[in-house]
Design a protein around this motif. Sequence first.
Motif, mmCIF file in Angstrom:
data_model
loop_
_atom_site.group_PDB
_atom_site.id
_atom_site.type_symbol
_atom_site.label_atom_id
_atom_site.label_comp_id
_atom_site.label_asym_id
_atom_site.label_seq_id
_atom_site.Cartn_x
_atom_site.Cartn_y
_atom_site.Cartn_z
ATOM 1 N N SER A 6 8.194 12.473 44.312
ATOM 2 C CA SER A 6 7.895 13.716 43.609
ATOM 3 C C SER A 6 7.646 13.452 42.128
ATOM 4 N N LYS A 7 8.479 12.617 41.517
ATOM 5 C CA LYS A 7 8.298 12.272 40.103
ATOM 6 C C LYS A 7 6.981 11.537 39.896
ATOM 7 N N ASN A 8 6.644 10.613 40.798
ATOM 8 C CA ASN A 8 5.391 9.867 40.676
ATOM 9 C C ASN A 8 4.183 10.796 40.788
ATOM 10 N N ILE A 9 4.277 11.768 41.678
ATOM 11 C CA ILE A 9 3.183 12.742 41.815
ATOM 12 C C ILE A 9 3.033 13.541 40.528
ATOM 13 N N ASP A 10 4.149 14.013 39.979
ATOM 14 C CA ASP A 10 4.110 14.773 38.719
ATOM 15 C C ASP A 10 3.552 13.927 37.582
ATOM 16 N N ASP A 11 4.023 12.688 37.467
ATOM 17 C CA ASP A 11 3.550 11.801 36.401
ATOM 18 C C ASP A 11 2.051 11.533 36.533
ATOM 19 N N THR A 12 1.601 11.339 37.763
ATOM 20 C CA THR A 12 0.180 11.084 37.996
ATOM 21 C C THR A 12 -0.656 12.305 37.637
ATOM 22 N N ALA A 18 -4.036 14.412 31.083
ATOM 23 C CA ALA A 18 -4.164 13.767 29.774
ATOM 24 C C ALA A 18 -5.553 13.148 29.613
ATOM 25 N N LEU A 19 -6.143 12.745 30.727
ATOM 26 C CA LEU A 19 -7.497 12.184 30.713
ATOM 27 C C LEU A 19 -8.558 13.270 30.885
ATOM 28 N N GLN A 20 -8.129 14.526 30.751
ATOM 29 C CA GLN A 20 -8.984 15.704 30.841
ATOM 30 C C GLN A 20 -9.577 15.887 32.239
ATOM 31 N N GLY A 21 -8.839 15.424 33.248
ATOM 32 C CA GLY A 21 -9.234 15.636 34.636
ATOM 33 C C GLY A 21 -8.476 16.805 35.230
ATOM 34 N N LYS A 22 -8.758 17.067 36.477
ATOM 35 C CA LYS A 22 -8.095 18.157 37.192
ATOM 36 C C LYS A 22 -7.359 17.544 38.387
ATOM 37 N N PRO A 23 -6.035 17.561 38.359
ATOM 38 C CA PRO A 23 -5.280 16.967 39.471
ATOM 39 C C PRO A 23 -5.391 17.813 40.739
ATOM 40 N N ILE A 24 -5.213 17.158 41.849
ATOM 41 C CA ILE A 24 -5.175 17.846 43.139
ATOM 42 C C ILE A 24 -3.872 18.632 43.203
ATOM 43 N N THR A 25 -3.959 19.886 43.649
ATOM 44 C CA THR A 25 -2.764 20.729 43.698
ATOM 45 C C THR A 25 -2.483 21.289 45.081
ATOM 46 N N GLN A 26 -3.406 21.152 46.005
ATOM 47 C CA GLN A 26 -3.248 21.720 47.337
ATOM 48 C C GLN A 26 -3.047 20.609 48.372
ATOM 49 N N LEU A 27 -2.086 20.802 49.265
ATOM 50 C CA LEU A 27 -1.847 19.829 50.318
ATOM 51 C C LEU A 27 -3.112 19.597 51.139
ATOM 52 N N SER A 28 -3.875 20.649 51.385
ATOM 53 C CA SER A 28 -5.103 20.504 52.170
ATOM 54 C C SER A 28 -6.081 19.547 51.492
ATOM 55 N N GLU A 29 -6.101 19.523 50.163
ATOM 56 C CA GLU A 29 -6.965 18.590 49.435
ATOM 57 C C GLU A 29 -6.497 17.149 49.636
ATOM 58 N N HIS A 73 -11.238 -0.811 32.768
ATOM 59 C CA HIS A 73 -11.813 0.277 31.990
ATOM 60 C C HIS A 73 -11.005 0.599 30.731
ATOM 61 N N GLY A 74 -10.119 -0.305 30.363
ATOM 62 C CA GLY A 74 -9.374 -0.167 29.119
ATOM 63 C C GLY A 74 -8.334 0.941 29.110
ATOM 64 N N ASP A 75 -7.906 1.366 30.282
ATOM 65 C CA ASP A 75 -6.913 2.440 30.368
ATOM 66 C C ASP A 75 -5.542 1.821 30.637
ATOM 67 N N GLU A 76 -4.969 1.277 29.583
ATOM 68 C CA GLU A 76 -3.696 0.575 29.709
ATOM 69 C C GLU A 76 -2.547 1.503 30.072
ATOM 70 N N ALA A 77 -2.600 2.746 29.607
ATOM 71 C CA ALA A 77 -1.517 3.690 29.913
ATOM 72 C C ALA A 77 -1.458 3.975 31.410
#
Length: 105
Positions: A6-12, A18-29, A73-77
Motif C-alpha cells: 500500500s505504501k509503495n502504491i502511494d509513493d509511486t 510529481a512528474l506531472q503525470g496522472k496515476p491510475i486510481t481504478q482497480l479496473s485500470e 532518462h536521468g530520473d534518479e529520484a
Amino acid sequence: MYEKVSKNIDDTAERVMALQGKPITQLSEYLTISVLDEVSGELTSREMLEKVLSDQEILIQSLRFLVSFSNQHGDEASADMLVSILHEVEKESWMMRAFLRRNSS
C-alpha cells in the motif's frame, strides 16, 4: 506485506504526480495493464505461496527494467524509489523460497 504494498502504491502515485503525470486510481485500470494473471479456483497454501513467488519474480524483472529506464532518462529520484521497492521484493522472495524449500514434501 500488505502495508508495504500500500505504501509503495502511494509513493509511486505521488512520484507520477510529481512528474506531472496522472496515476491510475481504478482497480479496473490496473487489471487492463497488469502482466500478472488472476488466479481462478481453489489453491492449497503451498500453491498460493508458489503463485505469489512467481508473481514477485515478474515484478522483480519489471522493477529492474524500470530502474534502468529511469537511469537512462536521468530520473534518479524514480530510480532510487524503485531500487528501494526492488530490494523489498527481492528479500520477500528470498524468504518465501527458503520457506518453501524447508517445507517441501
